[in-house]
Structures are given as C-alpha cells and as structure tokens.
Design a protein around this motif. Structure first.
Motif: not given
Length: 576
Positions: A41, A57, A64, A183
């Motif tokens: 991430d 990611t 994000t 998400y």
C-alpha cells in the motif's frame, strides 16, 4: 503472489471505474510494473501520502485518497471534540489531479458528517496552515507533492494548531487507515448531497484577505518600503505553481513592483519549462536569468509549486547572478530580522531561533551574538511547528524565526509551516534595506562570513527508485551503523548520533547521551573541528540524502575541507 491477486481484483471489482481498469489492462504484460503498483500500500508517512499518480495500491489515486481520508475521519471523530462541526479545510496545488483529489477528500469527509471547507481554486500550502487556525478547524488537508516531478502528487494532513501532523498523530491515523480492509467500505456522497446537507463549503477571498493582512503585519520597515520600495528591481517566478497571485499581491500592496517570468506565470501541471520545479536547483532559474539580462534586477525569487519554499538569486562580486543556498538565505534573514528587532528595541530576551539538525550552525552563531537561544529539531518543518506550539503552551519562550536548509523559512506564528509568501516579503524588504545603505545582499553575506566564520555546506542526493532502491537505502544506513567510522581522513569522529536509537556517543571521551527528540532513521557525525555530515532517507522521495557542513578561516579552506570529507564519505557509501 499477493500483488497479482490485488491487480486482478482491481480489474474485476465493480467498485473501480472503467478508466482505472483500462489503465491496468494496458500493463497486463508488464510483470514488474504490476508488482511495483501492488506489492504494498502507498505508505501514509509522518505527514501523509506521496507517490506517483496512477492506478494501484502503491499509487496515489482517488481510491487511495478516499481511503486515507476515511482513516483521518475515523481518527477525528474518535479523538477531536466536536470534530464534525469544526470541520476540515482542504487546499490543493497545480498538479495533475490535485483538484480531483481535493474534492474526493471533501466528499468522504461530508459523508462522515464532517464539514469540509474547500478552496475555490489552487492555493499555497502555508495559506492552508493559516486557514486551519483562522476557521478553527479540527484538521487540514493539502493536495501537493511540493517540488517533486510532475508524475507525483501527495496528500498532507495538518492538525488543529495548523502544523503538519507529528509522528504520534500520524501513527494513530495510520492505524485507522489499516483497519479499512476494503475500499468500498469508505463512506462517500455526491457533491450535490454534500452541499444540500450544509457539509461542503467553498472558500476563497475572505481567507486570502485575512492571510495577506497578517503577512503584511510582519514587515519590519513599512515606511522604508513606502518611500523606496519601487527602487528595488525584483524578478519573480512561481514555477507554474500556486505562489503567483499571493506573493505578488503582498509585495505590491506593501509598495514593491514585481516583474514576473511570463512563461512560468500560469499553472502548468507538467511544469513544462523546467526539468524540476524545485528552487533548490539552479536550472529552475534559467528563464528568470535570461529575463534578468534585459531587466536589470537586484533580486530574483522563485517559489516551488505549493509555495512553501523560496529560492533566491543575487549578483556576486563578479557582477554575475548566483543562486544562494538555503543556509545562506537563512543566515541573511536571521541577521536581518534579529538586528532590526534589536534596533527597534523589540527583541525579546526569551526569544528563540529554531532550525533543523541538518541546517548550518551559522544561524545559531548569529543568534548567539544577539543573546538568542537556538533549538534544533529533526528534519521537517512539522517539528518546528510543534516547538512553536510547545513554547506557547509553556509561555516560557518566544518564537522569532525558524528555517531549514531546504529553502523553508517562517516568521510569525499565524502559520505553522514554512511559508514562501512571508519569506519572499522579508527577502525583498531586507534587500531594499541593504540597498538603501549602498550594500548588495551578496556583500551583506560576505560581512556575515567575515564576522562569524566561513561556512560551506553541500547536499548530495542519491535517487534509488522502486523496491530495490528502498532496500539499498536500508543497506546503506545499516552499513554505517555496523561500521561506524571513527575518523574521516585526518580527523577523528567526535560525536556519533543515532536518532533511530536515540543515543549519542562521544568516541573521544566514551561518554553517551540520550537524544531527546522523536526517533528517526538518521545518522549524524560530528568531527573534532565541528565539521559534520548526516545521512538520512528522504521522507518524500526515493532518495538517500547526505548533508555536509564545515567551517573554515577562509572560503577556500572551507571548500577544500568540504571536498575532502565528502569524497571520503561518498566512497564509503559506494563500498557499502
């Protein structure tokens, strides 16, 4: 392969839009690119997010940004009293997708019933810091990647005091972000719904005017500017960023006239006239210097895209334009601000200068001559802002000026971050003052060296991109910890400071001391003659940075000693 599973999930999940899926399908045969986009991430560091724009990611994109904002919202609702009513103010710069990311953040906050104050158009980062305090918000967000190349963008978070969040708060927000597994679990509403519910407010001129008035109050010689400000020849470039309107407006309202570099006046997310929109790099001033050949000038200013850093160009003894370093500009400003305050009998006895551990000690020597103490912080203006807050709470010391070698400066306390609008105003005022005395800024700098010693500094940045680069940076720091040099050329290392382990060791006496600063992966070496070098990974770019500083009895001796130390250390890094 986890990264490949995530890649397939983004392509097939209905939550992600078709443009995102198409972008990812276009790299289906590029395994290395897929891995780089999904192997982790995008890290929410000590200030927020920063990364390459794109799907994945490990990229900055609307998904994000939404996830980070949901984590911030969860933190605020849990920890800040009346956070929903106080709200969050959001600003953005001229980069690709900045306006999109800013609105995405606003709509996530609104979905969590937290008021969102969104600037109507791009604004400097320091104005965001001011706006948090002016609007009494629970937090602030600015969408910017500062002076990074055009493919980057970022997301910085500010606390209630208007300062960038410090590590303790960042860690709490990171925990909240990590709790969000999917998400699609992020709350989100439409622009129309947010406005109809009274949760999204568009702001602009009111905040601009209040900020500009506060900046002008910091002028130390308003009468002088009114009388002779127009005699100063100024060239300014905003480098396609956010500084154009406010920097010029402040200078014009005080009484200066400013000539702007036309090709760099307007916002441009590609920064098409420069290799990098960074006033730390001489190349950024190429067009300004061409303009100076036809427009006789005393000073050239350049601010980075989010207008928190400013670079300065002046004429040297050979009548050639020279880009000053951040340390040199900082020393000039410290001398000017403190000497003027002393002259006007407003220099407080409990005043303090704040600088970072990688900033030259010249400013500290100047402050000492005025009876002013200096406090060091870790690299990053967030720590200077944190100290200002501490001084106010304890009511024992008064902040006078803060700066870092990377072209960031601050006077006043209504902003809690480096501020190129304030700094530009003070630089022009300082230049005008010296000009009225028949002295150029370069001559004023030479007088400082003559009085306090000849300081020479240099920063070496090594770019190491991707997963392999990150591992190499860790290896270099590990090598220096495990093979700590006891001498450099003909000098012994006196102090070794490991800020990650919070310990300082004197290799000559054997003494050990605890470092009372937040932990950070930084190594600092001080030699017997007080020369020093420091190694740290960049917090915002894929780079390892090595800072060098020496003091000599002449500029030549300082330059020679710097080269010797630098060559030795770089050779060690190459062999690590």
């Amino acid at each position: 392969m986890k990264y490949k599973n995530l890649y397939n999930e983004w392509i097939n999940h209905p939550y992600f839009d078709e443009d995102t899926k198409l972008e990812l399908k276009n790299i289906e045969n590029n395994e290395k690119e897929i891995e780089d986009r999904f192997y982790k991430d995008l890290e929410f560091g000590t200030g927020g997010l920063r990364g390459v724009i794109g799907a994945g990611t490990n990229r900055i994109n609307k998904y994000t940004v939404r996830k980070a904002t949901q984590g911030l919202a969860n933190y605020l609702l849990e920890n800040i009293e009346n956070a929903q009513e106080k709200g969050v103010v959001i600003a953005y710069d001229s980069r690709h997708e900045s306006d999109v990311f800013a609105r995405e953040a606003a709509l996530v906050l609104s979905a969590n019933e937290i008021k969102a104050y969104l600037f109507e158009d791009l604004r400097p980062t320091p104005e965001l810091s001011f706006a948090v305090r002016y609007l009494h918000c629970a937090a602030g967000i600015v969408i910017t990647a500062s002076h990074n190349p055009s493919e980057y963008n970022g997301y910085k978070v500010y606390g209630e005091d208007g300062g960038q969040i410090v590590p303790s708060m960042a860690e709490c927000i990171i925990e909240e972000i990590q709790k969000i597994e999917n998400y699609e679990d992020v709350s989100y509403i439409s622009d129309e719904e947010a406005k109809s519910k009274g949760l999204l407010f568009i702001i602009g001129e009111e905040v601009d005017k209040a900020y500009i008035e506060k900046v002008k109050e910091l002028s130390l010689r308003k009468d002088m500017i009114r009388n002779s400000g127009k005699k100063l020849k100024i060239i300014y470039t905003p480098l396609h960023g956010t500084g154009n309107k406010l920097v010029r407006r402040v200078l014009n309202e005080l009484g200066f006239e400013v000539a702007v570099v036309k090709k760099q006046e307007n916002p441009d997310p590609n920064f098409s006239t420069v290799k990098s929109p960074n006033p730390e790099e001489n190349e950024a001033f190429t067009l300004a210097l061409e303009m100076a050949k036809e427009y006789e000038t005393d000073v050239i200013l350049g601010t980075d895209p989010d207008c928190d850093r400013v670079g300065l160009v002046v004429k040297n003894d050979q009548d050639e334009y020279e880009v000053l370093t951040g340390n040199q500009t900082g020393a000039l400003l410290v001398e000017y601000v403190l000497s003027t305050m002393k002259e006007k009998k407003v220099l407080p006895k409990n005043g303090v200068l704040i600088k970072t551990i990688v900033t030259s000690k010249l400013g500290e020597e100047i402050a000492k001559s005025f009876g002013i103490d200096t406090t060091d912080t870790l690299t990053g203006f967030k720590f200077i802002g944190e100290k200002i807050k501490e001084f106010e709470e304890k009511e024992d010391r008064e902040f006078l000026f803060g700066y870092e070698e990377s072209y960031g400066y601050l006077a006043g306390t209504f902003v809690r971050d480096k501020d190129a609008v304030i700094a530009s105003m003070l630089i022009c005022e300082m230049t005008s003052y010296y000009k009225s005395k028949g002295i150029t800024l370069y001559e004023a700098l030479k007088e400082i060296y003559k009085k306090y010693g000849y300081y020479e500094e240099e920063l070496v940045s090594m770019t190491l991109k991707g997963k392999e680069g990150l591992e190499k940076i860790k290896e270099i720091l590990k090598y220096f910890r495990e093979n700590t040099p006891k001498s450099i050329e003909n000098q012994r290392v006196k102090w070794f400071r490991d800020y990650k382990n919070a310990v300082a060791m004197n290799f000559i006496t054997g003494d050990m001391e605890k470092i009372n600063l937040p932990t950070s992966d930084v190594l600092h070496f001080t030699l017997e003659d007080e020369s020093w070098f420091c190694i740290r990974p960049s917090g915002t770019e894929p780079k390892i940075k090595i800072y060098f500083s020496v003091k000599g009895n002449s500029m030549k001796s300082a330059k020679d000693n710097l080269k010797m130390i630098k060559d030795h250390v770089i050779k060690m890094i190459s062999n690590s």
